[in-house]
Design a protein around this motif. Structure first.
Motif, PDB file in Angstrom:
ATOM      1  N   ARG A 107      12.742  13.332  -3.659  1.00 47.21           N
ATOM      2  CA  ARG A 107      11.614  13.070  -2.778  1.00 47.21           C
ATOM      3  C   ARG A 107      11.694  13.866  -1.491  1.00 47.21           C
TER       4      ARG A 107
ATOM      5  N   GLY B  46       6.068  10.928  -2.098  1.00 44.34           N
ATOM      6  CA  GLY B  46       5.949   9.558  -1.612  1.00 44.34           C
ATOM      7  C   GLY B  46       4.609   9.172  -1.048  1.00 44.34           C
TER       8      GLY B  46
ATOM      9  N   ILE C  18       0.833   7.473  -1.213  1.00 47.86           N
ATOM     10  CA  ILE C  18       0.483   6.158  -1.755  1.00 47.86           C
ATOM     11  C   ILE C  18      -0.938   6.203  -2.301  1.00 47.86           C
TER      12      ILE C  18
ATOM     13  N   ASP D 256      -1.031  -3.665  -4.892  1.00 47.75           N
ATOM     14  CA  ASP D 256      -0.183  -2.483  -5.062  1.00 47.75           C
ATOM     15  C   ASP D 256      -0.053  -1.721  -3.750  1.00 47.75           C
ATOM     16  N   LEU D 257      -1.157  -1.609  -3.024  1.00 49.11           N
ATOM     17  CA  LEU D 257      -1.136  -0.909  -1.746  1.00 49.11           C
ATOM     18  C   LEU D 257      -0.203  -1.593  -0.762  1.00 49.11           C
TER      19      LEU D 257
ATOM     20  N   ARG E  16       2.341  -3.546  -1.427  1.00 48.99           N
ATOM     21  CA  ARG E  16       3.733  -3.408  -1.863  1.00 48.99           C
ATOM     22  C   ARG E  16       4.263  -2.005  -1.555  1.00 48.99           C
ATOM     23  N   ASN E  17       3.475  -0.979  -1.864  1.00 47.25           N
ATOM     24  CA  ASN E  17       3.933   0.391  -1.637  1.00 47.25           C
ATOM     25  C   ASN E  17       4.026   0.719  -0.157  1.00 47.25           C
ATOM     26  N   THR E  18       3.128   0.162   0.634  1.00 55.24           N
ATOM     27  CA  THR E  18       3.182   0.387   2.076  1.00 55.24           C
ATOM     28  C   THR E  18       4.425  -0.250   2.680  1.00 55.24           C
TER      29      THR E  18
ATOM     30  N   SER F  30       7.200  -0.815   1.177  1.00 49.82           N
ATOM     31  CA  SER F  30       8.349  -0.015   0.748  1.00 49.82           C
ATOM     32  C   SER F  30       8.499   1.224   1.636  1.00 49.82           C
ATOM     33  N   ALA F  31       7.380   1.856   1.994  1.00 51.04           N
ATOM     34  CA  ALA F  31       7.433   3.024   2.877  1.00 51.04           C
ATOM     35  C   ALA F  31       7.941   2.639   4.261  1.00 51.04           C
TER      36      ALA F  31
END
Length: 250
Positions: free
Chosen positions: A33, A116, A118, A131-132, A134-136, A138-139
């Motif tokens: 990444r 990476g 989103i 999903d947004l 969760r991914n946010t 994580s970032a």
């Protein structure tokens, strides 16, 4: 002359993207990444350098000191594709919230995912929002800066589109600073067509917003900040930022 410049830039952009897309194959195989992000930053820098040199466009960035260290939201107005390139080199570890269709673009899409970014499937309803979020998160756990265009689509210069509710949900989940940003990029790089026009693109970065309780308060705070940044042109400096792609000499 502007049409010839725009055509030359379109050819430059196409050739650059194809060459760098092929050159990125080893990075995609290794699936690193950070290497993908560094490569994407170089691509964005070269795109903007070409834009400035070929199309006689300058980039004027003010307020960079307002970007906090560590994770934050960059809540930026969106007028052209320029806005998707500029933040690659204004913050150390950007994660753009992008529309799902972009990851299907040959050569570019796989690198967006690997670096990476989103993606959001805007027609997927509540699942897309889950999903947004969760991914946010994580970032943010990786101390990245989330670049979000709250209007959800490109607007004309001076036009204001309603802010989408996603920014509110994300802000409630992750209480990190929200940095408002105003731009007039649509004057030089219109939202449709291939034309590019000489001039200066301004990117004005405001101070992080204070705590806003509730959906209406947050949306009002972002809009108010954009208004202040857009109409108080002379209170900002006129330093041309050479670190984001290159500028034309006077």
């Amino acid at each position: 002359m502007s049409a010839l410049r725009a055509l030359a830039f379109a050819l430059y952009f196409l050739i650059l993207t194809v060459v760098m897309g092929i050159g990125a194959i080893p990075i995609r195989i290794l699936r690193k990444r950070q290497a993908a992000l560094v490569y994407a930053k170089l691509w964005a820098r070269l795109v903007l350098a070409g834009l400035c040199r070929i199309c006689a466009i300058r980039i004027d960035v003010t307020g960079r000191d307002n970007i906090p260290d560590g994770p934050c939201f960059i809540a930026c107005q969106h007028q052209s594709y320029f806005d998707g390139f500029i933040w690659m080199n204004l913050v150390p570890d950007p994660a753009y919230i992008i529309k799902q269709e972009l990851i299907r673009v040959p050569l570019v899409g796989p690198m967006l995912m690997l670096s990476g970014m989103i993606p959001v499937e805007r027609n997927a309803g509540s699942k897309a929002l889950r999903d947004l979020m969760r991914n946010t998160q994580s970032a943010f756990d990786d101390r990245r800066q989330i670049v979000i265009f709250p209007e959800g689509t490109r607007a004309l210069p001076g036009e204001r589109k309603p802010l989408q509710p996603g920014i509110v949900a994300l802000a409630k989940q992750s209480p990190v600073p929200i940095v408002p940003v105003a731009t007039d990029s649509g004057h030089c790089w219109p939202r449709t067509g291939f034309m590019k026009y000489p001039g200066t693109i301004h990117v004005r970065i405001g101070r992080p917003l204070g705590d806003s309780k509730g959906r209406a308060a947050l949306i009002a705070a972002i809009n108010d900040a954009w208004d202040r940044l857009s109409i108080t042109e002379d209170k900002f400096g006129s330093t041309v930022d050479n670190s984001v792609g290159g500028t034309l000499p006077d």
